[in-house]
Design a protein around this motif. Structure first.
Motif, PDB file in Angstrom:
ATOM      1  N   ASN A   2      22.684  12.833 -38.419  1.00 13.93           N
ATOM      2  CA  ASN A   2      23.268  14.043 -38.096  1.00 13.93           C
ATOM      3  C   ASN A   2      22.272  15.003 -37.018  1.00 13.93           C
ATOM      4  OD1 ASN A   2      23.726  16.704 -38.616  1.00 13.93           O
ATOM      5  ND2 ASN A   2      24.490  16.143 -40.463  1.00 13.93           N
ATOM      6  N   LYS A   3      22.973  15.187 -36.131  1.00 15.89           N
ATOM      7  CA  LYS A   3      22.105  15.778 -34.862  1.00 15.89           C
ATOM      8  C   LYS A   3      21.441  17.343 -35.173  1.00 15.89           C
ATOM      9  CE  LYS A   3      26.005  17.846 -32.369  1.00 15.89           C
ATOM     10  NZ  LYS A   3      26.872  18.057 -31.210  1.00 15.89           N
ATOM     11  N   TYR A   4      22.127  17.453 -36.299  1.00 16.70           N
ATOM     12  CA  TYR A   4      21.427  19.041 -36.776  1.00 16.70           C
ATOM     13  C   TYR A   4      20.247  18.831 -37.763  1.00 16.70           C
ATOM     14  CZ  TYR A   4      25.629  20.335 -34.762  1.00 16.70           C
ATOM     15  OH  TYR A   4      26.557  20.844 -33.615  1.00 16.70           O
ATOM     16  N   LEU A   5      19.865  17.644 -38.058  1.00 19.80           N
ATOM     17  CA  LEU A   5      18.779  17.219 -38.732  1.00 19.80           C
ATOM     18  C   LEU A   5      17.412  16.660 -38.232  1.00 19.80           C
ATOM     19  CD1 LEU A   5      20.460  16.111 -41.985  1.00 19.80           C
ATOM     20  CD2 LEU A   5      19.441  18.283 -41.720  1.00 19.80           C
ATOM     21  N   PHE A   6      16.139  16.700 -38.599  1.00 17.38           N
ATOM     22  CA  PHE A   6      15.042  16.310 -37.717  1.00 17.38           C
ATOM     23  C   PHE A   6      15.154  14.619 -38.025  1.00 17.38           C
ATOM     24  CE2 PHE A   6      13.012  20.456 -38.969  1.00 17.38           C
ATOM     25  CZ  PHE A   6      13.358  21.073 -37.719  1.00 17.38           C
ATOM     26  N   SER A   7      14.779  14.091 -36.888  1.00 12.52           N
ATOM     27  CA  SER A   7      14.575  12.713 -36.629  1.00 12.52           C
ATOM     28  C   SER A   7      13.226  12.567 -35.816  1.00 12.52           C
ATOM     29  CB  SER A   7      15.768  12.177 -36.001  1.00 12.52           C
ATOM     30  OG  SER A   7      15.854  12.628 -34.677  1.00 12.52           O
ATOM     31  N   GLN A 309      15.579  24.642 -33.605  1.00  7.90           N
ATOM     32  CA  GLN A 309      16.310  24.000 -32.236  1.00  7.90           C
ATOM     33  C   GLN A 309      15.696  22.985 -31.305  1.00  7.90           C
ATOM     34  OE1 GLN A 309      18.119  27.916 -31.245  1.00  7.90           O
ATOM     35  NE2 GLN A 309      20.033  27.792 -32.683  1.00  7.90           N
ATOM     36  N   LYS A 310      14.477  23.601 -31.118  1.00 10.38           N
ATOM     37  CA  LYS A 310      13.588  22.727 -30.057  1.00 10.38           C
ATOM     38  C   LYS A 310      13.378  21.518 -30.673  1.00 10.38           C
ATOM     39  CE  LYS A 310      11.163  26.924 -28.068  1.00 10.38           C
ATOM     40  NZ  LYS A 310       9.714  27.599 -27.816  1.00 10.38           N
ATOM     41  N   ARG A 311      12.785  21.339 -31.712  1.00  8.41           N
ATOM     42  CA  ARG A 311      12.712  19.945 -32.416  1.00  8.41           C
ATOM     43  C   ARG A 311      14.087  19.180 -32.321  1.00  8.41           C
ATOM     44  NH1 ARG A 311       9.126  20.190 -37.853  1.00  8.41           N
ATOM     45  NH2 ARG A 311       9.951  17.786 -37.845  1.00  8.41           N
ATOM     46  N   LEU A 312      15.332  19.680 -32.502  1.00 10.48           N
ATOM     47  CA  LEU A 312      16.305  19.070 -32.461  1.00 10.48           C
ATOM     48  C   LEU A 312      16.792  18.773 -31.173  1.00 10.48           C
ATOM     49  CD1 LEU A 312      18.414  21.089 -35.219  1.00 10.48           C
ATOM     50  CD2 LEU A 312      17.118  18.642 -35.473  1.00 10.48           C
TER      51      LEU A 312
END
Length: 684
Positions: A2-7, A309-312
């Protein structure tokens, strides 16, 4: 993925599924903490808000019930060609923050249910089981879940602050500034070593268990950091390849809204997400992000969504002009103002308070402005007023003598200003400290009980479909706080619990109308404070309904419809429910409602409470106790027609008399209004 969760954090990946229950408990604790943080501010801000000295009129569409009269307590003031006074400006500004906190409470609660958790509004972090509040006091220093003010640096402007209820003074406003501090500035107020060791929890939390609750959470320093930790937890990826969000998100959750939806309302925040809509083109996580931004944009934890948002590595959400500000025109539609003869006025007081300059400022900026305003020589709080004034006069309760005299001719059944002033003085005898203290504690119980009536209904609102939001309880609670400040010059003590109700007891709503000789009564024959409340939603049982918002005997109503002379109802109406003012065969009588939420609201019944235009006939009920101790309601054969302008207590007495006559019991003499009923303003 999921692109809206941290990876970007290896610690969040390949999580063993044996940790799932503990991880869910951590998310539940954080979303409950988010609710706690917002709820914590509401009595705190409300207490200081209603400490601002002023008087107000009680007006409604199409009636002149209280023409020329004034009641203690300031309310919002609408814009006219005349500039606002300092007190009016302060009240409007803080009122705008108070309503925004209600929005934040809604947003946090909707996030709760979206992850499958039913929020509670009676958390032990804030309240005791008896509904008294444990988070405020002269010895309290913790802003729940956020910071212990004992940890701030000696040179900080927040050093030495206590988390207590107080008037709108410089020290109290500094407390509000500490609560609304931004992410960056909050960290600067604490020694770096303490901040790192105490306020920088890492995800997953060490030692967290499936039985852990919000009471076990670390302090976060700011609400923004708590939301960052929440996002990290939702991003946890397990060995089965799924994220914690995927395992917890409930697309069928109860999502409530009192600001943008409803059949008779205009959306007050049309540019922001106030619910999580699974049918929306916007991903649910983006809706959650928007709601977090809505909470933090106006104050606490500002900037956290930008960091997420920056981290994502996703494009920053494009700012919309006024996205998180109320639409002033729509607020005016929802909350029109009226003159004391019932004519709609060209501007709205609530829209003035929440729109314009106030709507464009965040909470920190508003309290900075308030800090400057209260330094003006003409600013005054109720405790300061009491230092200069030794009692109430009839003239204090009259806005215009000619209009007041016309009011006495139109409605001779109303108590006079002199009677009300005398009652207020009787309740606060300067020569009898014991009576003064006893009454102060009673009015504190009344305030605490009014709030508990709201919070206990909210427990159902996000958990039981069809439950109505207790909107009038909000203004009713303000009335109770106002009258405490006006009478005693002192904040209500919310650590004093209302009396506990006894089970299987047929309580009575007001003075002299007990149908059961075993019912607890006050010294003056009034209802027990255990059942004092301000709204039908907090009317818990039969015979406890009070004021003049008539309800269908079919049930399902809620105070707040425009035909009741109060503020506009919001929220979806459950199928089959009958709202006050709508068409129904019969209506419940005050003090004679057949069951929970089938009667009117405020108890005790104000001696000035009158009925607006009648909506139909009333049906009376008698009550019989069953073998198991419970009670059943039995309708009487005759119907009753009430009239516009009829005193609610008079109608309640007629219902009481009808029941006694049906049972062939003697009818006692009707009592004259006591001091507490005279002092209480009519419900709005």
């Amino acid at each position: 993925m999921n692109k809206y969760l941290f990876s970007d954090n290896p610690a969040l990946k390949q999580r063993d599924l044996s940790n799932l229950d503990a991880d869910k408990a951590a998310v539940n604790a954080m979303v409950q903490a988010a609710v706690n943080v917002e709820l914590f501010t509401i009595p705190l801000y409300m207490t200081s808000l209603y400490s601002v000295y002023g008087m107000h009129q009680i007006n409604g569409a199409g009636n002149n019930f209280y023409q020329g009269r004034l009641w203690p307590g300031l309310t919002t003031t609408r814009k006219t060609e005349t500039s606002l006074t300092t007190n009016q400006d302060v009240f409007n500004k803080v009122f705008s923050v108070f309503i925004a906190e209600m929005l934040h409470l809604q947003l946090a609660s909707n996030i709760c249910t979206a992850v499958g958790y039913a929020p509670t509004f009676t958390s032990p972090m804030l309240q005791n089981p008896d509904h008294s509040w444990n988070c405020y006091g002269d010895d309290k220093t913790i802003i729940p879940h956020v910071i212990d003010l004992k940890d701030v640096k000696n040179d900080s402007e927040f050093y030495g602050l206590k988390v207590k209820l107080d008037s709108m003074n410089s020290t109290q406003v500094r407390l509000f500034l500490a609560i609304e501090e931004t992410e960056y500035n909050a960290e600067k107020n604490v020694d770096p070593a303490i901040w790192k060791s105490k306020y920088s929890p890492t995800v997953p939390y060490a030692g967290w268990e499936s039985t852990s609750t919000e009471a076990d959470l670390p302090l976060f320093g700011t609400i923004g950091h708590m939301y960052m930790c929440l996002w990290e937890y939702l991003s946890l990826e397990y060995t089965d390849g799924k994220n914690l969000w995927d395992k917890m998100y409930d697309p069928n959750s109860i999502q409530q809204d009192i600001f943008n939806s409803g059949p008779s309302s205009a959306p007050q925040y049309p540019k922001m997400s106030v619910q999580i809509d699974p049918t929306s083109e916007k991903h649910p996580l983006l809706q959650v992000m928007d709601m977090i931004n809505g909470i933090t944009d106006q104050g606490e934890g500002s900037g956290v969504v930008g960091e997420i948002q920056k981290r994502l590595h996703i494009q920053m959400l494009k700012a919309v002009q006024g996205q998180y500000q109320p639409d002033e025109a729509n607020v005016a539609t929802d909350y029109p103002s009226y003159s004391d003869v019932g004519a709609e006025l060209p501007t709205s007081a609530d829209a003035t308070a929440r729109g314009g300059v106030n709507g464009g400022m965040d909470h920190f900026e508003i309290f900075q402005a308030v800090q400057q305003l209260i330094e003006k020589s003409d600013f005054q709080t109720w405790d300061q007023w009491h230092q200069k004034n030794k009692g109430w006069n009839a003239s204090d309760l009259i806005k215009n003598q000619a209009d007041y005299e016309a009011n006495l001719k139109n409605y001779p059944q109303l108590p006079t200003a002199d009677q009300i002033a005398t009652a207020m003085n009787n309740l606060t005898p300067s020569a009898d400290a014991l009576v003064w203290q006893k009454n102060y504690e009673l009015f504190s119980q009344i305030a605490t009980g009014s709030i508990s009536g709201m919070t206990t209904v909210l427990n159902d609102y996000w958990n039981v479909p069809g439950t109505k939001f207790p909107m009038p309880a909000m203004s009713g609670t303000g009335d109770r706080m106002s009258i405490c400040w006006a009478l005693f010059g002192k904040a209500p003590d919310l650590s004093i619990a209302p009396p506990a109700k006894k089970s299987n007891t047929l309580y009575h709503a007001c003075q002299g109308m007990t149908l059961d000789p075993n019912t607890p009564v006050q010294d003056w024959g009034c209802a027990s404070p255990a059942i004092y409340h301000t709204c039908i939603g907090s009317n818990e049982c039969r015979t406890e309904g009070g004021c003049g918002f008539v309800q269908s005997t079919a049930g399902g109503g809620s105070c707040g419809g425009p035909s009741c002379g109060s503020k506009t109802l919001r929220g979806p109406v459950a199928a089959g429910n009958v709202l006050c003012g709508s068409k129904a065969t019969t209506y419940g009588a005050p003090a004679d409602n057949k069951c929970r939420a089938f009667g009117g609201c405020a108890v005790p019944i104000s001696a000035s409470q009158m009925y607006p235009d009648p909506k139909g006939q009333m049906e009376f009920f008698k009550f019989e106790q069953n073998a198991d101790g419970t009670w059943s309601s039995i309708p009487l054969p005759d119907k009753y027609t009430y009239q516009k302008g009829q005193l609610v207590h008079d109608v309640a007495w007629d219902a009481y008399t009808a029941v006694l006559n049906n049972e062939k019991k003697p009818v006692p003499p009707k009592p004259a209004p006591n001091d507490i009923r005279l002092a209480f303003p009519p419900s709005t």
